[in-house]
Write a protein that holds these residues in place. Structure first.
Motif, mmCIF file in Angstrom:
data_model
loop_
_atom_site.group_PDB
_atom_site.id
_atom_site.type_symbol
_atom_site.label_atom_id
_atom_site.label_comp_id
_atom_site.label_asym_id
_atom_site.label_seq_id
_atom_site.Cartn_x
_atom_site.Cartn_y
_atom_site.Cartn_z
ATOM 1 N N GLN A 127 0.250 -0.745 0.230
ATOM 2 C CA GLN A 127 -0.024 -0.285 -0.212
ATOM 3 C C GLN A 127 1.321 1.278 -0.479
ATOM 4 O O GLN A 127 0.230 2.645 -0.743
ATOM 5 N N GLU A 128 1.810 1.324 0.777
ATOM 6 C CA GLU A 128 2.674 1.996 0.532
ATOM 7 C C GLU A 128 2.942 2.274 -0.393
ATOM 8 O O GLU A 128 3.373 3.630 -0.975
ATOM 9 N N MET A 129 3.394 2.033 -1.374
ATOM 10 C CA MET A 129 4.391 1.391 -2.746
ATOM 11 C C MET A 129 3.275 2.436 -3.579
ATOM 12 O O MET A 129 3.484 3.294 -4.632
ATOM 13 N N ASP A 130 2.059 1.470 -3.298
ATOM 14 C CA ASP A 130 0.170 2.115 -4.110
ATOM 15 C C ASP A 130 0.884 3.490 -4.232
ATOM 16 O O ASP A 130 0.478 4.286 -4.812
ATOM 17 N N LEU A 131 0.107 4.068 -2.878
ATOM 18 C CA LEU A 131 0.917 5.417 -2.305
ATOM 19 C C LEU A 131 2.003 6.152 -3.339
ATOM 20 O O LEU A 131 1.636 7.638 -3.473
ATOM 21 N N LYS A 132 2.944 5.833 -2.914
ATOM 22 C CA LYS A 132 3.981 6.756 -3.692
ATOM 23 C C LYS A 132 3.673 6.532 -5.256
ATOM 24 O O LYS A 132 4.249 7.428 -5.873
ATOM 25 N N GLU A 133 3.602 6.081 -5.647
ATOM 26 C CA GLU A 133 3.921 5.934 -6.959
ATOM 27 C C GLU A 133 2.067 6.481 -7.477
ATOM 28 O O GLU A 133 2.507 7.379 -8.286
ATOM 29 N N ARG A 134 1.503 6.751 -6.946
ATOM 30 C CA ARG A 134 -0.040 7.821 -7.071
ATOM 31 C C ARG A 134 0.613 9.147 -7.050
ATOM 32 O O ARG A 134 0.114 10.003 -7.469
ATOM 33 N N PHE A 135 1.358 9.436 -6.136
ATOM 34 C CA PHE A 135 2.204 10.567 -5.305
ATOM 35 C C PHE A 135 3.315 10.933 -6.677
ATOM 36 O O PHE A 135 3.982 12.131 -5.292
ATOM 37 N N ASN A 136 3.845 11.023 -7.233
ATOM 38 C CA ASN A 136 5.301 11.060 -7.462
ATOM 39 C C ASN A 136 5.195 11.475 -7.783
ATOM 40 O O ASN A 136 6.191 12.548 -7.895
ATOM 41 N N SER A 137 4.270 12.552 -9.177
ATOM 42 C CA SER A 137 4.629 14.475 -9.271
ATOM 43 C C SER A 137 4.111 15.080 -8.688
ATOM 44 O O SER A 137 2.351 15.275 -7.972
ATOM 45 N N PRO A 138 4.305 16.523 -8.380
ATOM 46 C CA PRO A 138 3.263 17.612 -8.410
ATOM 47 C C PRO A 138 2.365 17.893 -8.763
ATOM 48 O O PRO A 138 0.869 17.975 -8.153
#
Length: 141
Positions: A25-36
């Motif tokens: 889930q952490e990896m999914d969130l990081k992937e979702r919010f990787n750009s401004p």
């Protein structure tokens, strides 16, 4: 997955499974919010757009109307009405709250387009006037 934990090995396996789920889930969130832009779109989704008529309610305004509810009274009280009494600042706050209901994305883009057209019109007139005063001589081939 509801597993009945009956002994220590079941508990340890469940802990490992939950840790792996947390990491995924952490990896999914990081992937979702990787750009401004993705962060901005997630923030913008908190404020739904309404295509119908706009009313004075705070929940029916777009982001520009909500920002103007805070920024407009603050800016007026810090600049034009600096040093005035509490009564004047309260009246400015009430009037600017009412005025913020008229500020929307359409009105902001309309003002921006008018200003842009005005500036480009001034530059076009200046370049046209300069061309008339100093015409470029064309070479004859």
């Amino acid at each position: 997955m509801d597993l009945a934990v009956k002994n220590i090995t079941d508990l340890q396996s469940e802990i490992i499974r939950l840790e792996k789920l947390k990491q995924q889930q952490e990896m999914d969130l990081k992937e979702r919010f990787n750009s401004p832009s993705s962060i901005f779109s997630a923030f913008k989704s908190l404020f739904p757009e309404h295509n119908g008529p706009k009313t004075g309610s705070i929940f029916n305004q777009d982001i520009w109307g909500l920002l103007s509810r805070v920024v407009l009274p603050f800016a007026l009280n810090k600049t034009l009405f600096k040093g005035q009494g509490v009564l004047v600042k309260t009246l400015v706050g009430l009037v600017s709250q009412k005025a913020s209901s008229y500020i929307s994305e359409d009105s902001v883009t309309g003002v921006w387009d008018k200003a842009k057209d005005l500036v480009t019109g001034i530059f076009k007139k200046a370049t046209h006037k300069a061309e008339q005063e100093h015409p470029v001589k064309s070479a004859v081939l």
